[in-house]
Design a protein around this motif. Structure first.
Motif, PDB file in Angstrom:
ATOM      1  N   TYR A 199      -8.532  -5.551   3.109  1.00 20.62           N
ATOM      2  CA  TYR A 199      -8.406  -6.962   3.455  1.00 20.62           C
ATOM      3  C   TYR A 199      -7.194  -7.240   4.340  1.00 20.62           C
ATOM      4  N   GLY A 200      -6.327  -6.241   4.510  1.00 22.61           N
ATOM      5  CA  GLY A 200      -5.145  -6.482   5.331  1.00 22.61           C
ATOM      6  C   GLY A 200      -5.506  -6.644   6.800  1.00 22.61           C
ATOM      7  N   ASN A 201      -4.604  -7.290   7.561  1.00 24.21           N
ATOM      8  CA  ASN A 201      -4.834  -7.392   9.004  1.00 24.21           C
ATOM      9  C   ASN A 201      -4.341  -6.119   9.691  1.00 24.21           C
ATOM     10  N   TRP A 202      -4.350  -6.067  11.010  1.00 20.35           N
ATOM     11  CA  TRP A 202      -4.025  -4.824  11.714  1.00 20.35           C
ATOM     12  C   TRP A 202      -2.577  -4.406  11.479  1.00 20.35           C
ATOM     13  N   LYS A 203      -1.708  -5.393  11.249  1.00 17.20           N
ATOM     14  CA  LYS A 203      -0.298  -5.043  11.015  1.00 17.20           C
ATOM     15  C   LYS A 203      -0.160  -4.251   9.709  1.00 17.20           C
ATOM     16  N   THR A 204      -0.914  -4.696   8.696  1.00 15.17           N
ATOM     17  CA  THR A 204      -0.867  -3.997   7.413  1.00 15.17           C
ATOM     18  C   THR A 204      -1.420  -2.588   7.561  1.00 15.17           C
ATOM     19  N   ARG A 205      -2.557  -2.490   8.267  1.00 17.48           N
ATOM     20  CA  ARG A 205      -3.178  -1.169   8.400  1.00 17.48           C
ATOM     21  C   ARG A 205      -2.309  -0.222   9.209  1.00 17.48           C
ATOM     22  N   MET A 206      -1.614  -0.788  10.158  1.00 20.00           N
ATOM     23  CA  MET A 206      -0.713   0.024  10.981  1.00 20.00           C
ATOM     24  C   MET A 206       0.375   0.671  10.110  1.00 20.00           C
ATOM     25  N   SER A 207       0.754  -0.001   9.015  1.00 18.66           N
ATOM     26  CA  SER A 207       1.810   0.525   8.136  1.00 18.66           C
ATOM     27  C   SER A 207       1.423   1.845   7.509  1.00 18.66           C
ATOM     28  N   ALA A 208       0.109   2.099   7.429  1.00 18.26           N
ATOM     29  CA  ALA A 208      -0.318   3.368   6.839  1.00 18.26           C
ATOM     30  C   ALA A 208       0.058   4.537   7.734  1.00 18.26           C
ATOM     31  N   LEU A 209       0.157   4.266   9.041  1.00 20.10           N
ATOM     32  CA  LEU A 209       0.544   5.330   9.969  1.00 20.10           C
ATOM     33  C   LEU A 209       2.038   5.327  10.225  1.00 20.10           C
ATOM     34  N   ILE A 210       2.541   4.130  10.562  1.00 20.60           N
ATOM     35  CA  ILE A 210       3.973   4.006  10.819  1.00 20.60           C
ATOM     36  C   ILE A 210       4.572   3.219   9.665  1.00 20.60           C
ATOM     37  N   LEU A 211       5.269   3.925   8.783  1.00 24.12           N
ATOM     38  CA  LEU A 211       5.841   3.261   7.612  1.00 24.12           C
ATOM     39  C   LEU A 211       6.813   2.177   8.063  1.00 24.12           C
ATOM     40  N   GLY A 212       6.725   1.012   7.412  1.00 25.54           N
ATOM     41  CA  GLY A 212       7.662  -0.047   7.734  1.00 25.54           C
ATOM     42  C   GLY A 212       7.195  -0.947   8.846  1.00 25.54           C
ATOM     43  N   PHE A 213       6.031  -0.647   9.472  1.00 20.33           N
ATOM     44  CA  PHE A 213       5.545  -1.485  10.559  1.00 20.33           C
ATOM     45  C   PHE A 213       5.320  -2.912  10.062  1.00 20.33           C
ATOM     46  N   GLY A 214       4.699  -3.017   8.881  1.00 27.32           N
ATOM     47  CA  GLY A 214       4.427  -4.328   8.315  1.00 27.32           C
ATOM     48  C   GLY A 214       5.698  -5.107   8.005  1.00 27.32           C
ATOM     49  N   CYS A 215       6.790  -4.410   7.806  1.00 28.91           N
ATOM     50  CA  CYS A 215       8.063  -5.092   7.548  1.00 28.91           C
ATOM     51  C   CYS A 215       8.666  -5.609   8.846  1.00 28.91           C
ATOM     52  N   PHE A 216       8.623  -4.768   9.894  1.00 29.81           N
ATOM     53  CA  PHE A 216       9.135  -5.216  11.196  1.00 29.81           C
ATOM     54  C   PHE A 216       8.387  -6.460  11.657  1.00 29.81           C
ATOM     55  N   ALA A 217       7.056  -6.433  11.483  1.00 28.76           N
ATOM     56  CA  ALA A 217       6.222  -7.518  11.983  1.00 28.76           C
ATOM     57  C   ALA A 217       6.566  -8.838  11.309  1.00 28.76           C
TER      58      ALA A 217
ATOM     59  N   THR B 113       6.822  10.998  -1.694  1.00 27.09           N
ATOM     60  CA  THR B 113       6.427  10.366  -0.444  1.00 27.09           C
ATOM     61  C   THR B 113       5.153   9.550  -0.617  1.00 27.09           C
ATOM     62  N   LEU B 114       4.243  10.084  -1.420  1.00 27.64           N
ATOM     63  CA  LEU B 114       2.996   9.362  -1.673  1.00 27.64           C
ATOM     64  C   LEU B 114       3.299   7.990  -2.285  1.00 27.64           C
ATOM     65  N   ILE B 115       4.233   7.993  -3.238  1.00 30.13           N
ATOM     66  CA  ILE B 115       4.600   6.730  -3.879  1.00 30.13           C
ATOM     67  C   ILE B 115       5.190   5.767  -2.842  1.00 30.13           C
ATOM     68  N   ILE B 116       6.102   6.283  -2.009  1.00 24.93           N
ATOM     69  CA  ILE B 116       6.734   5.442  -0.987  1.00 24.93           C
ATOM     70  C   ILE B 116       5.683   4.901  -0.018  1.00 24.93           C
ATOM     71  N   TRP B 117       4.728   5.768   0.346  1.00 20.29           N
ATOM     72  CA  TRP B 117       3.698   5.391   1.315  1.00 20.29           C
ATOM     73  C   TRP B 117       2.867   4.221   0.787  1.00 20.29           C
ATOM     74  N   VAL B 118       2.385   4.365  -0.462  1.00 21.82           N
ATOM     75  CA  VAL B 118       1.582   3.287  -1.057  1.00 21.82           C
ATOM     76  C   VAL B 118       2.410   2.017  -1.150  1.00 21.82           C
ATOM     77  N   LYS B 119       3.687   2.198  -1.527  1.00 22.19           N
ATOM     78  CA  LYS B 119       4.576   1.043  -1.673  1.00 22.19           C
ATOM     79  C   LYS B 119       4.718   0.311  -0.339  1.00 22.19           C
ATOM     80  N   SER B 120       4.847   1.076   0.745  1.00 20.40           N
ATOM     81  CA  SER B 120       5.057   0.439   2.047  1.00 20.40           C
ATOM     82  C   SER B 120       3.828  -0.357   2.469  1.00 20.40           C
ATOM     83  N   ILE B 121       2.648   0.191   2.199  1.00 18.57           N
ATOM     84  CA  ILE B 121       1.431  -0.537   2.579  1.00 18.57           C
ATOM     85  C   ILE B 121       1.289  -1.807   1.743  1.00 18.57           C
ATOM     86  N   LYS B 122       1.604  -1.669   0.436  1.00 15.75           N
ATOM     87  CA  LYS B 122       1.507  -2.855  -0.422  1.00 15.75           C
ATOM     88  C   LYS B 122       2.526  -3.909  -0.004  1.00 15.75           C
ATOM     89  N   ASP B 123       3.724  -3.451   0.387  1.00 15.99           N
ATOM     90  CA  ASP B 123       4.750  -4.374   0.884  1.00 15.99           C
ATOM     91  C   ASP B 123       4.228  -5.154   2.069  1.00 15.99           C
TER      92      ASP B 123
END
Lengths: 509, 289
Positions: free
Chosen positions: A64-82, A155-165
């Motif tokens: 359900y996330g928009n492209w910014k959220t999905r982008m975070s799965a590749l580039i961690l923290g993208f959703g935070c910058f946005a 890292t897996l935990i951090i990754w999921v956390k970043s996407i949820k963030d």
């Protein structure tokens, strides 16, 4: 177990009631263990359910996330910058870069060889002994693979956390137009997320110096890592359950140890027997003598309580390597005890070397000397905590001292000491100091049936120690370590399935 | 008639009491005798390991002087530094972990507690080979950093020893926290200015335990520094190696005793002054009377 009615129970005599309680406790142990194992699937179900729920949140975010959220799965923290969370975004990004570098330059090459533990043997020039081909180091491969796996899980935990963030930011942005700032984050770390701050450093040391080494050593039990296969000159490899078969049943095909496998199993069962015998003897003799001494010191009419207690507590304060080494020298053939016996015209005894049974008896006696003061301290604390009004009420009802002791003091002490008995018992199973410092684990009487490094007084833990330090039989040592774990877990399980204090921790409030 | 009865009873009580005093005296002698022997041996002027008499023929302080001329001072200082640093760090870790597990409710708390319970059932020595290798890779074996390496070993598993402190924190009323929170205090502030001042017995017990552990440890220390240079040893290792073999016993026994006296002095003083707190702490966590 036979079911009986309340009336039937009340009509029993006291002795029969006590016997009934005792036997039902013993008979209930298998049932309690059975119940624990029957509940195991539920527990696992709940565990995997939780993990599933955690991942379900991840899939929701990606779906359900928009492209910014999905982008975070590749580039961690993208959703935070946005959403203008620069500080948090930078941390995520930095972590990702470090992780990729770590995997490329360090982790990947070890993980890749985990299946074989290395296949290129080291080659040395036979004349000059110079290393021609470096070869694989099985030890590093296994150890650093474990380290890498720990990093990957984190890292897996951090990754999921970043996407949820990122997803939360997206949701929050549409409602409140503002995501948490860096200042909020830091404030949270001292308040509602204080546990993250305070558990971070201890957890790191726990992972690096306890969990990774343990995973390593558990896996070593399935390899042939011993003095014949020490890296980097040699390779070691997986051997499956061969080591367990050798130690438990005495049958093994591939064990590369110098001696036949039946000696391993003979030694193991014999040492296990003595370990259990010792733990039971040490725990109960200590409890009874300690309780008696505590009771007489705390008797109301006895003066100089503090003096008597201090005399005993000296043993607690003096480091064990001093007191036990000293006692072992005193019990020596030419030690002070034998000198006293000699000057009295009595025959001298070589206390710790004459026979195994005498040495075992002396070990239990010395353990009383070391352990009783601990029990006295604990019992004194308990005795001081028994409310006085219980005794006053009993006195008004006309109870005599014997009755007061058996109906108030003893039940109260057993109630508090009961759960700690198992801790003492487990502590005795692993009582390295007493056996090793006092006797070195052996009477010195040669016994050809025992495997290398084992003595007739060794406990499992001291045998493990000697196998590691002197024998370099790491494969068998790991098996012993795992078996100690199983023994300890078995006894702990009995207690934890019988007492509820672990479950109802909120009851005290 | 009544008077007669009470006097008879107290006479009986006095007999019992005198028996108990006799028993206590015997027990005390048994418990203290080895330490008297230790002190007497440390003051003995005649060389030679075991002698057939108790009281030394010649009393000197030579053993102590000889001991401190050797490497013993280095060992002692090593042990002291390790024990002080480790006891402070471990107490902080233990109390903070216990606080987090007692007061905060977070995801994975139960799982963490169960995990540590299971982890604690493995013998601690099992991972030692691996730790040795890791420390070696960090240059902490047989170098001036080996003290730091040993400290890391002692600090590593501390988190698992939170039980007693958590039991203690569980008994401190939670309404204190709630009141402070309403006044705007953060969790960190609550811990440092409300919970800690209330926890004196448990702080002292943890400090004492964390100090005595490394102070008297032989098993771990021997593996890390036992085979290294003499400058990096701890007192336990140095003294053990002084009397390891039979010829060494006859040569060094009196100096070993002197070392034992010096090493025991500090813990005895600490126990003597902190006994009150220690007794309270041992039972404070378990008794909810």
């Amino acid at each position: 177990m036979r079911q009986i009615s309340t009336l039937e129970y009340l009509s029993m005599s006291k002795a029969r009631r006590a016997w009934f309680k005792f036997s039902s406790f013993i008979l209930n142990i298998p049932r309690a263990i059975g119940r624990w194992f029957r509940n195991l699937p539920h527990k696992f179900g709940a565990f995997f359910g939780k993990i599933g729920g955690w991942f379900a949140g991840l899939f929701d975010a990606l779906r359900y996330g928009n492209w910014k959220t999905r982008m975070s799965a590749l580039i961690l923290g993208f959703g935070c910058f946005a959403y203008h969370q620069i500080g948090r975004g930078l941390l995520y990004l930095l972590y990702e870069i470090i992780f990729v570098l770590f995997m490329v330059f360090f982790g990947a090459k070890y993980i890749a060889k985990l299946g074989t533990l290395g296949d290129v043997a080291q080659v040395r020039d036979p004349d000059t002994d110079l290393v021609l081909i470096e070869g694989d180091n099985s030890f590093s491969i296994l150890l650093y693979s474990m380290l890498t796996i720990a990093v990957i899980v984190f890292t897996l935990i951090i990754w999921v956390k970043s996407i949820k963030d990122a997803y939360n930011n997206q949701l929050g942005y549409s409602i409140a137009q503002r995501a948490a700032s860096a200042k909020d984050d830091v404030g949270q770390l001292l308040n509602h997320k204080f546990h993250l701050t305070i558990l971070a450093f201890p957890s790191l040391t726990l992972v690096v110096f306890t969990i990774v080494p343990l995973m390593f050593m558990i896996l070593v039990a399935f390899t042939n890592y011993n003095r014949n296969t020490i890296p980097p000159a040699n390779l070691f490899t997986w051997v499956g359950f061969d080591n367990f078969a050798a130690v438990l049943t005495g049958q093994a095909k591939g064990l590369s140890g110098a001696q036949d496998a039946s000696r391993w199993s003979y030694t193991f069962w014999r040492i296990l027997g003595w370990t259990m015998e010792w733990a039971v003897l040490a725990t109960f003799t200590n409890l009874f003598l300690g309780m008696i001494v505590a009771l007489i010191i705390n008797k109301k009419s006895i003066k100089l309580k503090k003096f008597w207690r201090t005399c005993l507590v000296t043993v607690v304060a003096v480091p064990q390597f001093v007191s036990l080494l000293l006692v072992s020298k005193m019990l020596n053939n030419a030690g002070i005890f034998n000198s006293i016996l000699f000057s009295l015209g009595l025959p001298t005894v070589d206390w710790l070397h004459e026979s195994a049974s005498l040495a075992k008896f002396m070990i239990v006696v010395v353990n009383l000397w070391v352990g009783v003061p601990h029990t006295v301290l604990t019992c004194t604390g308990i005795l001081m905590n028994i409310p006085d009004d219980l005794y006053e009420a009993a006195k008004i009802d006309g109870a005599n001292p014997v009755k007061m002791f058996s109906k108030i003091t003893l039940p109260y002490m057993m109630f508090v000491l009961g759960p700690s008995l198992i801790t003492t018992f487990v502590g005795n199973i692993n009582n390295f100091n007493l056996i090793f410092l006092l006797t070195g684990g052996s009477t010195g009487i040669a016994d050809s049936r025992l495997a290398t490094q084992a003595g007739d007084l060794d406990l499992l833990i001291t045998w493990l120690y000697k196998l590691t330090v002197n024998g370099q039989q790491y494969d068998v040592a790991s098996v012993i370590g795992i078996l100690i774990f199983i023994v300890v877990a078995f006894f702990s399980l009995i207690v934890y399935s019988r007492i509820g204090s672990v479950k109802n921790e909120e009851d005290f409030q | 008639m009544k008077y007669l009865k009470t006097s008879k009873k107290s006479a009986k009580g006095a007999i019992i009491d005198s028996f108990i005093y006799l028993l206590l005296a015997i027990i005390s002698i048994i418990w203290v005798f080895p330490f008297v022997y230790l002190i007497l041996c440390s003051l003995r002027g005649e060389s030679g390991g075991m002698v057939t008499y108790l009281w030394p023929k010649q009393i000197t302080f030579d053993n102590f002087i000889y001991l401190f001329k050797g490497d013993f001072l280095t060992w002692y200082l090593n042990t002291l530094i390790i024990a002080i640093v480790v006891s402070i760090i471990n107490t902080l870790i233990t109390l903070l972990t216990a606080y987090a597990l007692s007061r905060m409710r977070f995801n994975g708390r139960q799982a963490l507690m169960k995990f540590m319970l299971i982890l604690g059932m493995f013998p601690g020595f099992l991972g030692m080979i691996c730790i040795y290798y890791l420390l070696n890779a960090m240059g902490m074996i047989n170098s001036s950093l080996s003290i730091v390496g040993l400290m890391l070993v002692y600090v590593s598993g501390t988190m698992m020893g939170y039980y007693v402190s958590k039991g203690f924190f569980d008994t401190i009323s939670r309404s204190l926290d709630e009141a402070a929170m309403i006044d705007g205090a953060s969790r960190a502030k609550i811990f440092f200015s409300i919970i800690l001042p209330l926890s004196k017995p448990i702080i002292i017990q943890t400090l004492l335990g964390a100090f005595v552990g490394p102070w008297g440890d032989y098993m771990m220390a021997n593996y890390i520094v036992g085979r290294g240079g003499t400058d990096f040893k701890t007192a336990a290792i140095g003294l053990y190696q002084m009397v390891d073999t039979l010829p060494e016993i006859s040569e060094n026994f009196t100096q070993f005793c002197a070392g034992g006296v010096v090493v025991s002095l500090l813990p005895i003083i600490m126990f003597f002054f902190m006994q009150r707190f220690y007794v309270a702490g041992v039972t404070g966590g378990s008794v909810k009377g």
